[in-house]
Design a protein around this motif. Structure first.
Motif, PDB file in Angstrom:
ATOM      1  N   GLN A  43     -17.977   2.086   0.252  1.00 57.76           N
ATOM      2  CA  GLN A  43     -18.504   3.099  -0.644  1.00 57.76           C
ATOM      3  C   GLN A  43     -17.560   4.276  -0.807  1.00 57.76           C
ATOM      4  OE1 GLN A  43     -22.108   4.608   1.056  1.00 57.76           O
ATOM      5  NE2 GLN A  43     -21.165   5.156   3.020  1.00 57.76           N
ATOM      6  N   HIS A  44     -16.588   4.409   0.058  1.00 53.71           N
ATOM      7  CA  HIS A  44     -15.610   5.498  -0.044  1.00 53.71           C
ATOM      8  C   HIS A  44     -14.345   5.079  -0.779  1.00 53.71           C
ATOM      9  CE1 HIS A  44     -18.051   7.949   2.574  1.00 53.71           C
ATOM     10  NE2 HIS A  44     -18.073   6.965   3.484  1.00 53.71           N
ATOM     11  N   GLY A  45     -14.354   3.862  -1.341  1.00 56.92           N
ATOM     12  CA  GLY A  45     -13.196   3.428  -2.100  1.00 56.92           C
ATOM     13  C   GLY A  45     -12.483   2.286  -1.417  1.00 56.92           C
ATOM     14  N   ALA A  46     -11.209   2.133  -1.828  1.00 49.67           N
ATOM     15  CA  ALA A  46     -10.423   1.011  -1.321  1.00 49.67           C
ATOM     16  C   ALA A  46      -9.601   1.444  -0.121  1.00 49.67           C
ATOM     17  CB  ALA A  46      -9.506   0.490  -2.417  1.00 49.67           C
ATOM     18  N   ASP A  47      -9.284   0.459   0.673  1.00 47.22           N
ATOM     19  CA  ASP A  47      -8.419   0.689   1.820  1.00 47.22           C
ATOM     20  C   ASP A  47      -6.971   0.762   1.328  1.00 47.22           C
ATOM     21  OD1 ASP A  47      -7.181   0.870   4.204  1.00 47.22           O
ATOM     22  OD2 ASP A  47      -7.687  -1.161   4.887  1.00 47.22           O
ATOM     23  N   PRO A  48      -6.245   1.860   1.557  1.00 50.73           N
ATOM     24  CA  PRO A  48      -4.874   1.969   1.048  1.00 50.73           C
ATOM     25  C   PRO A  48      -3.962   0.857   1.527  1.00 50.73           C
ATOM     26  CG  PRO A  48      -5.671   4.110   1.813  1.00 50.73           C
ATOM     27  CD  PRO A  48      -6.670   3.088   2.257  1.00 50.73           C
ATOM     28  N   THR A  49      -4.198   0.369   2.725  1.00 49.17           N
ATOM     29  CA  THR A  49      -3.315  -0.669   3.248  1.00 49.17           C
ATOM     30  C   THR A  49      -3.483  -1.986   2.508  1.00 49.17           C
ATOM     31  OG1 THR A  49      -4.977  -1.253   4.919  1.00 49.17           O
ATOM     32  CG2 THR A  49      -3.325   0.390   5.530  1.00 49.17           C
ATOM     33  N   ALA A  50      -4.608  -2.135   1.789  1.00 49.10           N
ATOM     34  CA  ALA A  50      -4.838  -3.389   1.066  1.00 49.10           C
ATOM     35  C   ALA A  50      -3.896  -3.526  -0.124  1.00 49.10           C
ATOM     36  CB  ALA A  50      -6.292  -3.462   0.597  1.00 49.10           C
ATOM     37  N   LEU A  51      -3.332  -2.412  -0.612  1.00 47.59           N
ATOM     38  CA  LEU A  51      -2.455  -2.441  -1.780  1.00 47.59           C
ATOM     39  C   LEU A  51      -0.994  -2.232  -1.422  1.00 47.59           C
ATOM     40  CD1 LEU A  51      -4.691  -0.289  -4.155  1.00 47.59           C
ATOM     41  CD2 LEU A  51      -4.423  -2.767  -4.193  1.00 47.59           C
ATOM     42  N   ASN A  52      -0.677  -2.301  -0.140  1.00 44.88           N
ATOM     43  CA  ASN A  52       0.724  -2.096   0.250  1.00 44.88           C
ATOM     44  C   ASN A  52       1.645  -3.138  -0.355  1.00 44.88           C
ATOM     45  OD1 ASN A  52       0.257   0.207   1.715  1.00 44.88           O
ATOM     46  ND2 ASN A  52      -0.019  -0.864   3.675  1.00 44.88           N
ATOM     47  N   SER A  53       1.160  -4.357  -0.482  1.00 47.38           N
ATOM     48  CA  SER A  53       2.008  -5.404  -1.052  1.00 47.38           C
ATOM     49  C   SER A  53       2.341  -5.113  -2.523  1.00 47.38           C
ATOM     50  CB  SER A  53       1.317  -6.764  -0.937  1.00 47.38           C
ATOM     51  OG  SER A  53       0.070  -6.747  -1.617  1.00 47.38           O
ATOM     52  N   VAL A  54       1.410  -4.447  -3.208  1.00 45.84           N
ATOM     53  CA  VAL A  54       1.665  -4.064  -4.609  1.00 45.84           C
ATOM     54  C   VAL A  54       2.615  -2.886  -4.661  1.00 45.84           C
ATOM     55  CG1 VAL A  54       0.583  -3.272  -6.741  1.00 45.84           C
ATOM     56  CG2 VAL A  54      -0.574  -4.967  -5.307  1.00 45.84           C
ATOM     57  N   PHE A  55       2.374  -1.894  -3.818  1.00 44.26           N
ATOM     58  CA  PHE A  55       3.206  -0.700  -3.829  1.00 44.26           C
ATOM     59  C   PHE A  55       4.651  -1.014  -3.448  1.00 44.26           C
ATOM     60  CE2 PHE A  55      -0.829   1.849  -2.689  1.00 44.26           C
ATOM     61  CZ  PHE A  55      -1.271   1.724  -3.988  1.00 44.26           C
ATOM     62  N   ASN A  56       4.850  -2.015  -2.587  1.00 48.90           N
ATOM     63  CA  ASN A  56       6.205  -2.369  -2.189  1.00 48.90           C
ATOM     64  C   ASN A  56       7.002  -3.001  -3.327  1.00 48.90           C
ATOM     65  OD1 ASN A  56       5.754  -1.423   0.400  1.00 48.90           O
ATOM     66  ND2 ASN A  56       5.065  -3.418   1.169  1.00 48.90           N
ATOM     67  N   ARG A  57       6.290  -3.559  -4.315  1.00 49.86           N
ATOM     68  CA  ARG A  57       6.977  -4.162  -5.459  1.00 49.86           C
ATOM     69  C   ARG A  57       7.201  -3.171  -6.605  1.00 49.86           C
ATOM     70  NH1 ARG A  57       3.428  -8.328  -3.774  1.00 49.86           N
ATOM     71  NH2 ARG A  57       4.532 -10.251  -3.202  1.00 49.86           N
ATOM     72  N   LYS A  58       6.949  -1.912  -6.395  1.00 49.81           N
ATOM     73  CA  LYS A  58       7.080  -0.895  -7.438  1.00 49.81           C
ATOM     74  C   LYS A  58       8.452  -0.894  -8.115  1.00 49.81           C
ATOM     75  CE  LYS A  58       7.667   4.070  -7.909  1.00 49.81           C
ATOM     76  NZ  LYS A  58       7.690   5.375  -7.204  1.00 49.81           N
ATOM     77  N   PRO A  59       9.586  -1.051  -7.409  1.00 48.88           N
ATOM     78  CA  PRO A  59      10.882  -0.979  -8.106  1.00 48.88           C
ATOM     79  C   PRO A  59      11.146  -2.129  -9.064  1.00 48.88           C
ATOM     80  CG  PRO A  59      11.135  -0.574  -5.737  1.00 48.88           C
ATOM     81  CD  PRO A  59       9.771  -1.144  -5.947  1.00 48.88           C
ATOM     82  N   PHE A  60      10.348  -3.195  -9.004  1.00 48.87           N
ATOM     83  CA  PHE A  60      10.652  -4.389  -9.785  1.00 48.87           C
ATOM     84  C   PHE A  60       9.597  -4.605 -10.864  1.00 48.87           C
ATOM     85  CE2 PHE A  60      11.715  -5.033  -5.277  1.00 48.87           C
ATOM     86  CZ  PHE A  60      13.088  -4.936  -5.381  1.00 48.87           C
ATOM     87  N   ARG A  61      10.022  -5.204 -11.952  1.00 52.38           N
ATOM     88  CA  ARG A  61       9.105  -5.516 -13.038  1.00 52.38           C
ATOM     89  C   ARG A  61       8.089  -6.537 -12.543  1.00 52.38           C
ATOM     90  NH1 ARG A  61       9.356  -9.173 -17.478  1.00 52.38           N
ATOM     91  NH2 ARG A  61      11.360  -9.923 -16.679  1.00 52.38           N
ATOM     92  N   PRO A  62       6.786  -6.259 -12.727  1.00 48.98           N
ATOM     93  CA  PRO A  62       5.749  -7.123 -12.130  1.00 48.98           C
ATOM     94  C   PRO A  62       5.539  -8.420 -12.923  1.00 48.98           C
ATOM     95  CG  PRO A  62       4.731  -5.333 -13.340  1.00 48.98           C
ATOM     96  CD  PRO A  62       6.199  -5.089 -13.406  1.00 48.98           C
ATOM     97  N   VAL A  63       6.289  -9.441 -12.563  1.00 48.36           N
ATOM     98  CA  VAL A  63       6.130 -10.752 -13.180  1.00 48.36           C
ATOM     99  C   VAL A  63       6.267 -11.809 -12.101  1.00 48.36           C
ATOM    100  CG1 VAL A  63       6.895 -10.146 -15.505  1.00 48.36           C
ATOM    101  CG2 VAL A  63       8.586 -10.764 -13.778  1.00 48.36           C
ATOM    102  N   THR A  64       5.576 -12.891 -12.312  1.00 49.16           N
ATOM    103  CA  THR A  64       5.716 -14.021 -11.403  1.00 49.16           C
ATOM    104  C   THR A  64       6.828 -14.959 -11.853  1.00 49.16           C
ATOM    105  OG1 THR A  64       4.016 -15.209 -12.639  1.00 49.16           O
ATOM    106  CG2 THR A  64       3.301 -13.932 -10.728  1.00 49.16           C
ATOM    107  N   ASN A  65       7.169 -14.878 -13.129  1.00 48.63           N
ATOM    108  CA  ASN A  65       8.280 -15.644 -13.680  1.00 48.63           C
ATOM    109  C   ASN A  65       9.198 -14.656 -14.378  1.00 48.63           C
ATOM    110  OD1 ASN A  65      10.059 -17.388 -14.888  1.00 48.63           O
ATOM    111  ND2 ASN A  65       8.484 -18.718 -15.778  1.00 48.63           N
TER     112      ASN A  65
END
Length: 456
Positions: free
Chosen positions: A37-59
């Motif tokens: 109820q207090h929102g999301a756990d910040p550590t759950a999005l670390n994998s997304v935040f670590n990819r910040k320098p790169f264009r988000p594509v799987t291909n």
């Protein structure tokens, strides 16, 4: 030591390559066990935040599609000297990040959340016509949906170059462009599209437009283009912004006073030239018009030659021409009242032609037996003294006859002089009336021509 340094470099390279190639063809799902109820756990999005320098594509061969939309909330200023349009925009960009995904049923029903934009990859969209540093405030947030769609909005004060056409000032319309493009990603990596239709953007901008000053928004249109630079193609979306100036301020402060001064100058022709008041009045009016132009110079554009400048120059020329005409008529009257030369025969014939009934020039009131070119000795009923044949005047009679002849010659000279004065006066009045009509004709045709040009 050298070997360990080499292994660290290889490890960094493989880590980077792993981020780029990780999950080709695989859907990434965020573990939301820490959601509550207090929102999301910040550590759950670390994998997304670590990819910040790169264009988000799987291909990496698939380009990222970015949908662009904006709302123009204010037209701040249009600088005619620098050809700049200052406006305030709310830019909105929408794209998909395949690395962000979660199941709302497993995450407390959360379908959308906001997060700091600095933690996400942002497309490098800029406005080509921008002539100032982007002053977007820091610390903005972006909304992320459970399907990985990111919606990012940012306010922008845009000082963009605009090719202004000020010839029809103050009844001008301008068509400026706002070109959105990427300066880093080519068409192989990024494609631009629109989330809303152009008419939706236009209606939204008109509804929230907060400035109701000098400029109003007419409409928006768009065009897609590709920019070739250095052998690479960049995707672009060009928006055409049509704006129109509200001319009421300039009509009241510039055109109406100038029209009044020219009308007063035309009415001053009804002042009699003999009174000597017409020339000082016109000079005073001309000086007042020059002071008016100096005071109103701040309202006019400083670059180019607008039609209103031609209008002011035309009004000034009319007033100078009317002053020269008055000086010319005054000179004719001065010649007529001093020692007028004999009126040339062709000018005398022209004057008789103009003074005949039904001609264009007005008939000047004439005294009895004046203006016909006849001296008193040739008037009907006036006979010259006759001398009988064979009669010779005596000494006393000769003396009397000589005195009468001198007196008659003096009267004839005075009559001829008065007749010449009357002819010159008639010529002066006829010229005044003719030049006044030419002045009115030229003024009306010139002003109508300028108004027609403004209406186009």
């Amino acid at each position: 030591m050298e070997g360990s340094w080499f292994h660290r470099k290889r490890f960094s390279f493989y880590l980077l390559l792993g981020f780029l190639l990780q999950g080709r063809g695989v859907t990434f799902t965020i573990n939301c066990s820490g959601f509550g109820q207090h929102g999301a756990d910040p550590t759950a999005l670390n994998s997304v935040f670590n990819r910040k320098p790169f264009r988000p594509v799987t291909n990496i061969s698939v380009p990222t599609r970015v949908n662009i939309s904006f709302t123009m909330s204010a037209i701040l200023d249009v600088n005619e000297q620098l050809h700049l349009l200052s406006s305030f925009l709310w830019l909105e960009m929408v794209w998909d990040n395949p690395f962000i995904s979660w199941n709302p049923e497993e995450c407390e029903g959360i379908t959308k959340m906001s997060m700091a934009a600095k933690n996400l990859w942002l497309p490098d969209i800029f406005i080509v016509e921008l002539m100032d540093v982007d002053k977007t405030p820091k610390g903005l947030t972006a909304y992320v949906s459970n399907e990985g769609r990111i919606r990012y909005k940012k306010p922008m004060k845009v000082d963009s170059i605009c090719n202004l056409d000020i010839f029809y000032f103050p009844f001008d319309q301008q068509n400026c462009t706002l070109t959105f493009s990427s300066f880093l990603y080519t068409v192989d990596s990024m494609l631009l599209d629109m989330e809303k239709e152009v008419w939706e953007i236009t209606d939204a901008s008109r509804n929230i437009l907060q400035t109701h000053g000098e400029w109003e928004l007419l409409g928006l249109s768009k065009a897609t283009a590709k920019l070739s630079r250095g052998g690479n193609l960049y995707d672009q979306i060009v928006f055409y912004v049509a704006i129109r100036r509200r001319p009421s301020l300039y009509v009241i402060n510039l055109l109406v006073p100038s029209g009044f001064l020219v009308a007063i100058d035309a009415l001053s022709f009804y002042l009699p030239v003999k009174s000597g008041n017409r020339v000082p009045f016109k000079i005073t009016l001309l000086l007042g018009y020059n002071v008016f132009l100096l005071m109103m110079s701040d309202f006019l554009p400083t670059s180019g030659t607008p039609l209103i400048g031609v209008y002011f120059a035309l009004c000034l020329s009319l007033m100078v021409g009317s002053l020269l005409e008055t000086i010319f008529i005054t000179h004719l009257l001065h010649v007529a009242n001093t020692q007028p030369p004999p009126l040339p025969r062709w000018l005398h014939s022209l004057l008789l032609h103009c003074n005949s009934p039904g001609r264009c020039c007005p008939t000047v009131p004439q005294k009895e037996n004046k203006g016909l070119g006849l001296t008193p000795t040739h008037l009907p009923g006036v006979k010259e003294p006759e001398v009988s044949a064979g009669q010779m005047p005596g000494p006393g009679e000769a003396e009397l006859t000589g005195g009468s002849e001198w007196t008659r010659a003096q009267r004839e000279h005075e009559a001829q002089k008065q007749h010449s004065v009357e002819l010159w006066l008639q010529f002066s009045h006829a010229m005044d009336a003719m030049l006044f009509r030419l002045y009115l004709l030229f003024m009306a045709s010139s002003i109508i021509t300028v108004i027609c040009l403004w209406n186009t």
